[in-house]
Design an enzyme around this catalytic site. Structure first.
Site, PDB file in Angstrom:
ATOM      1  N   HIS A 362       0.839  -1.201   0.000  1.00  0.00           N
ATOM      2  CA  HIS A 362       0.000   0.000   0.000  1.00  0.00           C
ATOM      3  C   HIS A 362       0.871   1.247   0.000  1.00  0.00           C
ATOM      4  CE1 HIS A 362      -4.292  -1.225   1.305  1.00  0.00           C
ATOM      5  NE2 HIS A 362      -4.161  -1.083   0.020  1.00  0.00           N
ATOM      6  N   GLU A 603      -2.417 -17.503 -20.309  1.00  0.00           N
ATOM      7  CA  GLU A 603      -1.366 -17.280 -19.310  1.00  0.00           C
ATOM      8  C   GLU A 603      -0.626 -18.551 -18.912  1.00  0.00           C
ATOM      9  OE1 GLU A 603      -3.099 -15.162 -15.978  1.00  0.00           O
ATOM     10  OE2 GLU A 603      -4.903 -16.389 -15.980  1.00  0.00           O
ATOM     11  N   ASP A 627       1.608 -14.136 -15.475  1.00  0.00           N
ATOM     12  CA  ASP A 627       1.640 -15.582 -15.268  1.00  0.00           C
ATOM     13  C   ASP A 627       2.320 -16.292 -16.427  1.00  0.00           C
ATOM     14  OD1 ASP A 627       0.581 -16.273 -12.747  1.00  0.00           O
ATOM     15  OD2 ASP A 627      -1.386 -15.583 -13.398  1.00  0.00           O
ATOM     16  N   CYS A 674      -2.812  -7.754 -20.918  1.00  0.00           N
ATOM     17  CA  CYS A 674      -3.238  -7.131 -19.672  1.00  0.00           C
ATOM     18  C   CYS A 674      -2.282  -7.369 -18.509  1.00  0.00           C
ATOM     19  CB  CYS A 674      -4.650  -7.570 -19.289  1.00  0.00           C
ATOM     20  SG  CYS A 674      -4.747  -9.298 -18.837  1.00  0.00           S
TER      21      CYS A 674
HETATM   22  C1  PEP Z   1      -1.417 -11.908 -15.489  1.00  0.00           C
HETATM   23  O1  PEP Z   1      -1.165 -13.046 -15.070  1.00  0.00           O
HETATM   24  O2  PEP Z   1      -0.687 -11.318 -16.306  1.00  0.00           O
HETATM   25  C2  PEP Z   1      -2.604 -11.181 -15.025  1.00  0.00           C
HETATM   26  C3  PEP Z   1      -2.959 -10.037 -15.578  1.00  0.00           C
HETATM   27  O3  PEP Z   1      -3.296 -11.715 -14.002  1.00  0.00           O
HETATM   28  P1  PEP Z   1      -2.862 -11.629 -12.456  1.00  0.00           P
HETATM   29  O4  PEP Z   1      -1.693 -10.680 -12.379  1.00  0.00           O
HETATM   30  O5  PEP Z   1      -4.050 -11.146 -11.721  1.00  0.00           O
HETATM   31  O6  PEP Z   1      -2.499 -13.037 -12.170  1.00  0.00           O
HETATM   32 MG    MG Z   2      -2.708 -14.160 -14.027  1.00  0.00          MG
END
Ligand code: PEP
Ligand code: MG
Length: 754
Positions: A362, A603, A627, A674
Site C-alpha cells: 500500500h 497465461e 503468469d 493485460c
Molecule cells: C497476469 O497473469 O498477467 C494477469 C494479468 O493476471 P494476475 O496478475 O491477476 O495473475
Molecule cells: Mg494471471
C-alpha cells in the site's frame, strides 16, 4: 569447533562497528587456530584494489596502507577463484607476490577465503603460518562461515559510509543499496527514520479484572484511530488521486469489521485484557494475509498489524510526539506504514525507503499516487544509524545512495530536473489520441479492481477496463460475497465506464491467493487449484458470480467476461455452458440480460500451444503476461531469489506472444495484453510491432505508454520486432529497445533523465 565458532560469531555480532568486528575476528581466529597471522583484506571497488584492513601478526602500521591491485598476488587469486586457496607453501605458487611492508616474507603456510555476497567478492580472509602447513577441512569451513558472517557486516559498513572512512576515502564511493523500484522519480533529501508506534507483538496475555471496562477502553481506542484516519484522509485529500484516497476507506472498513471488533470483544469477554485480546485478533487476521503468495495481498498483513499498533497506542494512552520533518524528508524504516506517510506535512515528503515491502505494498501504491519516489525491500539497510543522513533515492532503479559524494549528488540533481521536465511533457498528452505517427490506433484500457476504489484514476483517458480483477471482495470478507454484493460492485464499474467496454474476470483465487474461509494446502500452489479450476469444480461460485455480472450489465451492455488460467478446451466449453445456463435462467425469470462476449486469459504455455482451438471457441483473447512469463520461464513471480530471472522480454516469451497473435489471426480474434508488460514502455514497442489490438494497464502507465505509441511508427515497431526475435537473450532485446526509444527521444521513459 562449533562452540568456538559460535563464540566468535557472538563476539563479532556484539562489536559496535566494522573496525572492531574485524579486530575481534583476526584476534580470535589466529588464537583459536594456532596460526601465526590472521588478516582481512577488503575490496575497494573505486580504486580496484584489495586493502589490508585488519591484521593480527603482521606489522600493524601496514593496515590501510597495503593496497594490491585486484588481479595481483594470492589475494587476487582467491578473489578471482571465489573459493578457498589452501597452500602448504605459498612462496612456490606462481601468483605469490612478495610484499615488503607487511613482513609476510617469513611465512609459508597460506589459507585465503573469499568474503562473498550476492556474487561480489567483498574481501579475503587470510591465515598464514611460518612453517609449511596445510589447513584442515574443519579449519577451512570455520573460515568460510566467518567470511559469510563478515559479508553482512561489510555490506552494512559500506552502506553507512563507515567503510569509506576506514579506507580513508573522503567521499562515499558511488556505492548504492539495491531495493525494488516501487515508485518512479528521483529524491534528494534527509532521512527521517520511522518505527512502529507500539510493540503489539510484545503484549502478554493477562486476566481482565473488569471485562466491561476493558471492552469500553478497546472501543474508545478504535474510535480514536477512526478519527485519526479521518483526519489523515482530510489532510491528504488534495494531494492524492481518488483511487488512493480509497485506501483510507479500506482501513476504516477493516477497523469496523466484525472480524476485528467482535473477535477482540469476544476474547475480552472470555477473560483476556484488551491489549492481549487485540494482539491475538490482529495476529489471527494478519496470518491469513501472510499465508497468501500474491505479493499484493500478503502486504495487507502489514496494514492489519499497523492498525493493531495504532489501536494499542491509544489503549496504552501513549502520546504521539510531534515529529520535526525536514523540508525534504526521506521517510525510512524497516517497515514504513501508509499512515506514517500520511502524517508528513504537505510538500515535505521527498522520498520513501523501506527494508520490507514490495512494489505492491500500500505504501508503494500511495507513493506512486502522490508522485513520491520510493524503493522498497532494500536489504541491509542500517536503519538505526541513518537518522539525519543525506540520501538520494532513485525510484526508477530502486537504488539508495547514502551520504552521496558531490559527483553522485550533481548527477542526480541533473536527472531530477530532466525528470520534472518529462512529467510536464506527459501532462500535455492527456487529451491526445493513442495513435502512431503512421495512423495505427492502439486503444489503452485500465486494469482495476485490486484496490477498493470508488472512482478509479484514468477513467477519462482510457478506452474502458481491460481487466477488472474480482478477487478483492472475496478475500476481505469472512465468507463468499453474495450475488447482491457482487452485483453492486460490478454495476458500479460498468456504470462508470459505460458505454466503454468493461472486461470482468471471473474469480482467480486459489493457489497463490487462498481464501481465508476456503482452506486448501498445496505443496505447489502455482500449479494447483487456482482460477477457473476452482470455479468449475465449485460451479455454484461461478454461477453466482456470472449471474451478478449479467444482471449488473442490464441496460448498459458493456460487459465482457474473461476466464482466467485456462489450460484446456474443456474448461472453455464448460464455462461457456455455465454462462449460457445463467443467462437462460435469468431470462426465464424475466430479466433482460444479454449474452456478453466471452474471452480467455492466455497465461499458461498449454494455451499458447492450443491457441487456435481456444481462439475458435471464444470472442477475444487477453494475454496475462505476468503468469505467462512465470510459467514459461519456470520462475515464481513473487520469489525474490529468482527475481533476476523473471523477465517478460525473454526471447521465449516474445516467441510465445507471436504464436498467440498468429493463432488469434486465424479466427479473426482480437488480442489484448493485460499483464504488467502492457505498461512497460520498452515492451510496448514490440507489442505494437506484433499488432496487438489493445493494451490494458494500471492508470500510472497510461501517459507513458501513450507517448511511446505517438512517437513510434507501426512500421518501425515491426522492424524492431523482427530484429528482437533474432536475439538470443534478454540483454540483447533490452539494448535494442533502449536504443530505439533513445532514437525517438524517449530514453527518459526508461532511465531517469536522458
Ligand atoms: C497476469 O497473469 O498477467 C494477469 C494479468 O493476471 P494476475 O496478475 O491477476 O495473475
Ligand atoms: Mg494471471
Amino acid at each position: 569447533m562449533f562452540e568456538t565458532l559460535r563464540r566468535i560469531v557472538h563476539a563479532v555480532n556484539e562489536a559496535p562497528d566494522l573496525e572492531r568486528a574485524l579486530a575481534v575476528i583476526v584476534g580470535r581466529v589466529r588464537d583459536t587456530l594456532g596460526a601465526d597471522v590472521c588478516s582481512v583484506y577488503l575490496t575497494d571497488f573505486d580504486s580496484r584494489e584489495h586493502v589490508l584492513q585488519a591484521t593480527e601478526g603482521l606489522r600493524s602500521e601496514a593496515v590501510g596502507k597495503v593496497r594490491l591491485p585486484l588481479n595481483r598476488g594470492l589475494i587476487g587469486w582467491v578473489s578471482e577463484r571465489r573459493e578457498p586457496v589452501n597452500l602448504a607453501d605459498a612462496s612456490s605458487h606462481p601468483r605469490y607476490l612478495f610484499i615488503h611492508e607487511t613482513g609476510e616474507d617469513r611465512f609459508r603456510g597460506f589459507l585465503g577465503v573469499p568474503i562473498v555476497q550476492n556474487r561480489k567478492v567483498l574481501g579475503v580472509l587470510v591465515l598464514r603460518q611460518c612453517e609449511s602447513r596445510t589447513f584442515e577441512d574443519d579449519e577451512v569451513t570455520l573460515m568460510m562461515t566467518l567470511a559469510s558472517q563478515l559479508a553482512g557486516a561489510i555490506t552494512h559498513a559500506r552502506a553507512s559510509g563507515e567503510l569509506a572512512r576506514l579506507q580513508h576515502t573522503n567521499s562515499l564511493p558511488n556505492h548504492f543499496l539495491q531495493g525494488l523500484a516501487a515508485s518512479p522519480g528521483i529524491a534528494i533529501g534527509r532521512i527521517l527514520v520511522v518505527y512502529p508506534p507500539a510493540d503489539l507483538e510484545a503484549v502478554p496475555d493477562r486476566p481482565a479484572s473488569d471485562p466491561q471496562e476493558q471492552e469500553e477502553s478497546f472501543r474508545d481506542a478504535v474510535q480514536d484511530v477512526v478519527e485519526e484516519l479521518e483526519q489523515f484522509a482530510k489532510r491528504t485529500a488534495k494531494d492524492l488521486p481518488a483511487e488512493d484516497r480509497a485506501l483510507f476507506d479500506a482501513w476504516l472498513l477493516m477497523l469496523e469489521s466484525d472480524t476485528l471488533i467482535d473477535g477482540t470483544v469476544e476474547r475480552i469477554r472470555q477473560g483476556n485484557w484488551a491489549p492481549g485480546a487485540l494482539r491475538e485478533t490482529i495476529e489471527e487476521h494478519a496470518r491469513v494475509f501472510d499465508a497468501m503468495e500474491d505479493t499484493y495481498l500478503r502486504e495487507r498483513a502489514a496494514d492489519v498489524r499497523d492498525l493493531g499498533r495504532r489501536i494499542l497506542m491509544h489503549l496504552q494512552n501513549l502520546e504521539v510526539r510531534p515529529v520535526e520533518y525536514p523540508p525534504d524528508t526521506v521517510l525510512m524504516g524497516e517497515e514504513v506504514s501508509a499512515m506514517q506517510i500520511a502524517a508528513v506535512p504537505k510538500g515535505s515528503l521527498a522520498g520513501v525507503v523501506a527494508s520490507r515491502g514490495s512494489s505492491s505494498s500500500h505504501v508503494a501504491i500511495l507513493a506512486r499516487g502522490m508522485g513520491v519516489p520510493a524503493a522498497m525491500g532494500v536489504a541491509d539497510l542500517p536503519v538505526g544509524r541513518l537518522d539525519g543522513v543525506e540520501a538520494v533515492v532513485d525510484g526508477y532503479r530502486g537504488r539508495i545512495y547514502l551520504s552521496p559524494g558531490p559527483a553522485v549528488r550533481a548527477e542526480y540533481q541533473r536527472l531530477r530536473n530532466s525528470d520534472r521536465a518529462l512529467s510536464d511533457e506527459l501532462e500535455g498528452l492527456r487529451q491526445l489520441p493513442s495513435e502512431t505517427p503512421d495512423g495505427y490506433h492502439l486503444p489503452l484500457f485500465l486494469n482495476t479492481g485490486l484496490v477498493s476504489e470508488s472512482r478509479p484514476l484514468g477513467i477519462e483517458e482510457s478506452a474502458g477496463v481491460g481487466l477488472y480483477r474480482t478477487e478483492l471482495p472475496f478475500i476481505v470478507r469472512d465468507r463468499f460475497p453474495g450475488e447482491a454484493v457482487q452485483l453492486t460492485n460490478y454495476r458500479h464499474v460498468l456504470e462508470i465506464f459505460a458505454p466503454r467496454p468493461v472486461t470482468i474476470r471471473t474469480l482467480d483465487v486459489g493457489g497463490d491467493k487462498p481464501l481465508p474461509y476456503f482452506p486448501m494446502s498445496e505443496s505447489n500452489p502455482f500449479l494447483g487449484w487456482r482460477g477457473i479450476r476452482i470455479t468449475l469444480d465449485q460451479p455454484e461460485i461461478f454461477l453466482t458470480q456470472v449471474r451478478a455480472m449479467l444482471r449488473a450489465a442490464i441496460g448498459l451492455d458493456n460487459l465482457q467476461i474473461l476466464l482466467p488460467m485456462i489450460s484446456t478446451v474443456d474448461e472453455v466449453d464448460e464455462a461457456k455452458l455455465l454462462i449460457r445456463r445463467a443467462h437462460d435462467e435469468l431470462r426465464e425469470d424475466g430479466q433482460e440480460v444479454r449474452m456478453p462476449p466471452v474471452g480467455i486469459m492466455v497465461e499458461v504455455p498449454a494455451a499458447v500451444y492450443q491457441i487456435e482451438a481456444l481462439a475458435r471457441r471464444v470472442d477475444f483473447l487477453s494475454v496475462g503476461t505476468n503468469d505467462l512469463t512465470q510459467y514459461i520461464l519456470a520462475v515464481d513471480r513473487n520469489n525474490a531469489h529468482v527475481a533476476k530471472l523473471y523477465d517478460d522480454l525473454h526471447p521465449a516469451v516474445l516467441r510465445a506472444l507471436t504464436e498467440i497473435m498468429k493463432g488469434a489471426r486465424t479466427y479473426g480474434r482480437e488480442v489484448s495484453i493485460c499483464g504488467e508488460m502492457a505498461g512497460d514502455p520498452m515492451a510496448v514497442v514490440l507489442l505494437l510491432g506484433m499488432g496487438v489490438h489493445s493494451l490494458s494497464m494500471g492508470a500510472g502507465s497510461l501517459l507513458r505508454v501513450k507517448w511511446v505509441i505517438r512517437s513510434m511508427s507501426r512500421m518501425r515497431a515491426r522492424e524492431l520486432l523482427s530484429v528482437a526475435l533474432q536475439c538470443e537473450d534478454t540483454a540483447c532485446v533490452r539494448r535494442l529497445l533502449l536504443e530505439a526509444l533513445e532514437d525517438v527521444g524517449l530514453g527518459g521513459l526508461v532511465l531517469p533523465g536522458s
